[in-house]
Design a protein around this motif. Structure first.
Motif, PDB file in Angstrom:
ATOM      1  N   ALA A  51       1.186  -1.251   0.123  1.00 23.07           N
ATOM      2  CA  ALA A  51      -0.064   0.024   0.125  1.00 23.07           C
ATOM      3  C   ALA A  51       0.943   1.028  -0.345  1.00 23.07           C
ATOM      4  O   ALA A  51       0.686   2.158  -0.571  1.00 23.07           O
ATOM      5  CB  ALA A  51      -0.932  -0.006   1.364  1.00 23.07           C
ATOM      6  N   SER A  52       2.188   1.382   0.687  1.00 23.07           N
ATOM      7  CA  SER A  52       3.172   2.379   1.101  1.00 23.07           C
ATOM      8  C   SER A  52       3.780   2.282  -0.644  1.00 23.07           C
ATOM      9  O   SER A  52       4.372   3.490  -1.275  1.00 23.07           O
ATOM     10  CB  SER A  52       3.527   2.743   1.662  1.00 23.07           C
ATOM     11  N   LEU A  53       3.606   1.618  -1.365  1.00 25.53           N
ATOM     12  CA  LEU A  53       4.407   1.818  -2.042  1.00 25.53           C
ATOM     13  C   LEU A  53       4.005   1.931  -4.138  1.00 25.53           C
ATOM     14  O   LEU A  53       4.525   2.517  -4.507  1.00 25.53           O
ATOM     15  CB  LEU A  53       5.177   0.217  -3.221  1.00 25.53           C
ATOM     16  N   VAL A  54       2.516   2.319  -3.264  1.00 31.76           N
ATOM     17  CA  VAL A  54       1.393   2.871  -4.474  1.00 31.76           C
ATOM     18  C   VAL A  54       2.517   4.182  -5.115  1.00 31.76           C
ATOM     19  O   VAL A  54       2.288   4.714  -6.258  1.00 31.76           O
ATOM     20  CB  VAL A  54       0.086   2.955  -4.336  1.00 31.76           C
ATOM     21  N   ASP A  55       2.474   4.933  -4.498  1.00 35.70           N
ATOM     22  CA  ASP A  55       2.788   6.659  -4.444  1.00 35.70           C
ATOM     23  C   ASP A  55       4.177   7.104  -4.985  1.00 35.70           C
ATOM     24  O   ASP A  55       4.850   8.060  -4.645  1.00 35.70           O
ATOM     25  CB  ASP A  55       2.036   7.430  -3.761  1.00 35.70           C
ATOM     26  N   ASN A  56       5.189   5.438  -4.219  1.00 34.79           N
ATOM     27  CA  ASN A  56       6.477   5.619  -4.153  1.00 34.79           C
ATOM     28  C   ASN A  56       7.685   6.128  -5.528  1.00 34.79           C
ATOM     29  O   ASN A  56       6.836   5.283  -6.787  1.00 34.79           O
ATOM     30  CB  ASN A  56       7.025   4.948  -3.322  1.00 34.79           C
ATOM     31  N   THR A  57       8.321   6.970  -5.293  1.00 34.61           N
ATOM     32  CA  THR A  57       8.937   7.213  -6.745  1.00 34.61           C
ATOM     33  C   THR A  57      10.104   7.148  -6.403  1.00 34.61           C
ATOM     34  O   THR A  57      11.002   7.176  -7.381  1.00 34.61           O
ATOM     35  CB  THR A  57       8.839   9.136  -7.328  1.00 34.61           C
ATOM     36  N   THR A  58      10.347   6.098  -5.448  1.00 34.40           N
ATOM     37  CA  THR A  58      12.266   5.717  -5.514  1.00 34.40           C
ATOM     38  C   THR A  58      12.368   4.436  -5.894  1.00 34.40           C
ATOM     39  O   THR A  58      13.361   4.055  -5.823  1.00 34.40           O
ATOM     40  CB  THR A  58      13.029   6.651  -4.670  1.00 34.40           C
ATOM     41  N   VAL A  59      11.554   3.769  -5.447  1.00 32.47           N
ATOM     42  CA  VAL A  59      12.300   1.995  -5.414  1.00 32.47           C
ATOM     43  C   VAL A  59      11.875   1.723  -6.472  1.00 32.47           C
ATOM     44  O   VAL A  59      11.069   1.875  -6.929  1.00 32.47           O
ATOM     45  CB  VAL A  59      10.909   1.037  -4.537  1.00 32.47           C
ATOM     46  N   THR A  60      13.056   0.590  -6.888  1.00 28.97           N
ATOM     47  CA  THR A  60      13.204   0.223  -8.548  1.00 28.97           C
ATOM     48  C   THR A  60      12.793  -1.010  -8.016  1.00 28.97           C
ATOM     49  O   THR A  60      12.797  -1.829  -9.532  1.00 28.97           O
ATOM     50  CB  THR A  60      14.484   0.767  -9.012  1.00 28.97           C
ATOM     51  N   THR A  61      13.249  -1.684  -7.631  1.00 29.62           N
ATOM     52  CA  THR A  61      12.957  -3.193  -6.810  1.00 29.62           C
ATOM     53  C   THR A  61      11.780  -3.492  -5.730  1.00 29.62           C
ATOM     54  O   THR A  61      12.396  -3.560  -5.067  1.00 29.62           O
ATOM     55  CB  THR A  61      14.677  -3.852  -6.949  1.00 29.62           C
ATOM     56  N   LEU A  62      11.144  -4.694  -6.180  1.00 32.37           N
ATOM     57  CA  LEU A  62      10.464  -5.049  -5.052  1.00 32.37           C
ATOM     58  C   LEU A  62      10.600  -6.513  -5.463  1.00 32.37           C
ATOM     59  O   LEU A  62      10.586  -7.547  -6.282  1.00 32.37           O
ATOM     60  CB  LEU A  62       9.113  -4.727  -5.153  1.00 32.37           C
ATOM     61  N   ASP A  63      11.583  -6.774  -4.419  1.00 34.96           N
ATOM     62  CA  ASP A  63      11.600  -8.304  -4.780  1.00 34.96           C
ATOM     63  C   ASP A  63      10.600  -9.092  -2.511  1.00 34.96           C
ATOM     64  O   ASP A  63      11.190  -9.351  -1.321  1.00 34.96           O
ATOM     65  CB  ASP A  63      13.369  -8.666  -3.824  1.00 34.96           C
ATOM     66  N   VAL A  64       9.679 -10.055  -3.268  1.00 33.56           N
ATOM     67  CA  VAL A  64       8.783 -10.300  -2.452  1.00 33.56           C
ATOM     68  C   VAL A  64       8.476 -12.407  -2.651  1.00 33.56           C
ATOM     69  O   VAL A  64       7.465 -12.398  -2.564  1.00 33.56           O
ATOM     70  CB  VAL A  64       7.570 -10.063  -2.233  1.00 33.56           C
ATOM     71  N   ARG A  65       9.834 -12.919  -3.255  1.00 32.86           N
ATOM     72  CA  ARG A  65      10.226 -14.371  -3.040  1.00 32.86           C
ATOM     73  C   ARG A  65       9.683 -14.966  -1.883  1.00 32.86           C
ATOM     74  O   ARG A  65       9.921 -14.108  -0.376  1.00 32.86           O
ATOM     75  CB  ARG A  65      11.172 -14.455  -3.561  1.00 32.86           C
ATOM     76  N   ARG A  66       9.548 -16.114  -1.790  1.00 28.94           N
ATOM     77  CA  ARG A  66       9.167 -17.263  -1.140  1.00 28.94           C
ATOM     78  C   ARG A  66       8.099 -16.736   0.003  1.00 28.94           C
ATOM     79  O   ARG A  66       8.288 -16.656   1.627  1.00 28.94           O
ATOM     80  CB  ARG A  66      10.235 -17.739  -0.466  1.00 28.94           C
ATOM     81  N   THR A  67       7.252 -15.879  -0.376  1.00 27.16           N
ATOM     82  CA  THR A  67       6.258 -15.194   0.670  1.00 27.16           C
ATOM     83  C   THR A  67       4.520 -15.444   0.419  1.00 27.16           C
ATOM     84  O   THR A  67       4.266 -15.552  -0.677  1.00 27.16           O
ATOM     85  CB  THR A  67       6.516 -13.401   1.011  1.00 27.16           C
ATOM     86  N   HIS A  68       3.978 -16.684   0.845  1.00 23.50           N
ATOM     87  CA  HIS A  68       2.695 -16.795   0.759  1.00 23.50           C
ATOM     88  C   HIS A  68       1.905 -15.665   0.382  1.00 23.50           C
ATOM     89  O   HIS A  68       1.249 -15.069   1.545  1.00 23.50           O
ATOM     90  CB  HIS A  68       2.142 -18.115   1.927  1.00 23.50           C
ATOM     91  N   LEU A  69       1.337 -14.977  -0.616  1.00 21.73           N
ATOM     92  CA  LEU A  69       0.790 -13.788  -1.184  1.00 21.73           C
ATOM     93  C   LEU A  69      -0.986 -14.529  -0.779  1.00 21.73           C
ATOM     94  O   LEU A  69      -1.114 -15.070  -1.576  1.00 21.73           O
ATOM     95  CB  LEU A  69       0.997 -13.032  -2.336  1.00 21.73           C
ATOM     96  N   SER A  70      -1.493 -14.071  -0.300  1.00 16.92           N
ATOM     97  CA  SER A  70      -2.659 -13.677  -0.803  1.00 16.92           C
ATOM     98  C   SER A  70      -3.466 -13.398  -2.072  1.00 16.92           C
ATOM     99  O   SER A  70      -2.540 -12.329  -2.788  1.00 16.92           O
ATOM    100  CB  SER A  70      -3.997 -13.052   0.246  1.00 16.92           C
ATOM    101  N   VAL A  71      -4.789 -13.747  -2.375  1.00 16.66           N
ATOM    102  CA  VAL A  71      -4.993 -12.458  -4.109  1.00 16.66           C
ATOM    103  C   VAL A  71      -5.229 -11.385  -3.512  1.00 16.66           C
ATOM    104  O   VAL A  71      -5.062 -10.746  -4.112  1.00 16.66           O
ATOM    105  CB  VAL A  71      -6.691 -13.242  -4.092  1.00 16.66           C
ATOM    106  N   ALA A  72      -5.579 -10.963  -2.276  1.00 13.97           N
ATOM    107  CA  ALA A  72      -6.095  -9.070  -1.962  1.00 13.97           C
ATOM    108  C   ALA A  72      -4.332  -9.214  -1.995  1.00 13.97           C
ATOM    109  O   ALA A  72      -4.172  -7.982  -2.176  1.00 13.97           O
ATOM    110  CB  ALA A  72      -6.308  -9.270  -0.367  1.00 13.97           C
TER     111      ALA A  72
END
Length: 124
Positions: free
Chosen positions: A35-56
């Motif tokens: 939710a915080s990354l939606v308007d972020n303008t500096t992060v170029t890499t998002l690494d979400v490996r090995r995390t069980h992601l819900s549909v939400a």
């Protein structure tokens, strides 16, 4: 770094924060960060490996991808994504013609034939 410090840096567009790693994190923390990354303008890499992601959480990633114009690398491998979750991610990419995404890693998920068709549509 504590969870609150990281969220503050993301929300504040800290120019030194270009990569966010969420590995084996709780669903609540992942959802807050996305939710915080939606308007972020500096992060170029998002690494979400090995995390069980819900549909939400996948829907949150889709929302992020609809608006974010700086993300270049998105690693979603081993996240238990199924075709429904993956479709939410793709919809976000399709809705953002200014997306800078260059790398999308999806291995070790259960996209199924519907997810593969969705990916093929995105790439064509």
């Amino acid at each position: 770094m504590g969870d609150d410090d990281e969220l503050d840096r993301i929300r504040g567009n800290d120019p030194t924060l270009t990569e966010v790693r969420l590995r084996r994190e709780s669903s609540d923390h992942v959802t807050s960060v996305l939710a915080s990354l939606v308007d972020n303008t500096t992060v170029t890499t998002l690494d979400v490996r090995r995390t069980h992601l819900s549909v939400a959480a996948a829907v949150r990633i889709g929302s992020l991808l609809q608006r974010n114009t700086t993300l270049e690398v998105l690693r979603l491998f081993s996240c238990a994504l199924d075709a429904t979750s993956f479709c939410a991610v793709v919809e976000g990419l399709e809705a953002n013609p200014t997306s800078k995404l260059k790398e999308l890693r999806l291995h070790d998920n259960s996209l199924g034939s519907a997810g593969v068709r969705t990916l093929s549509r995105l790439l064509s």
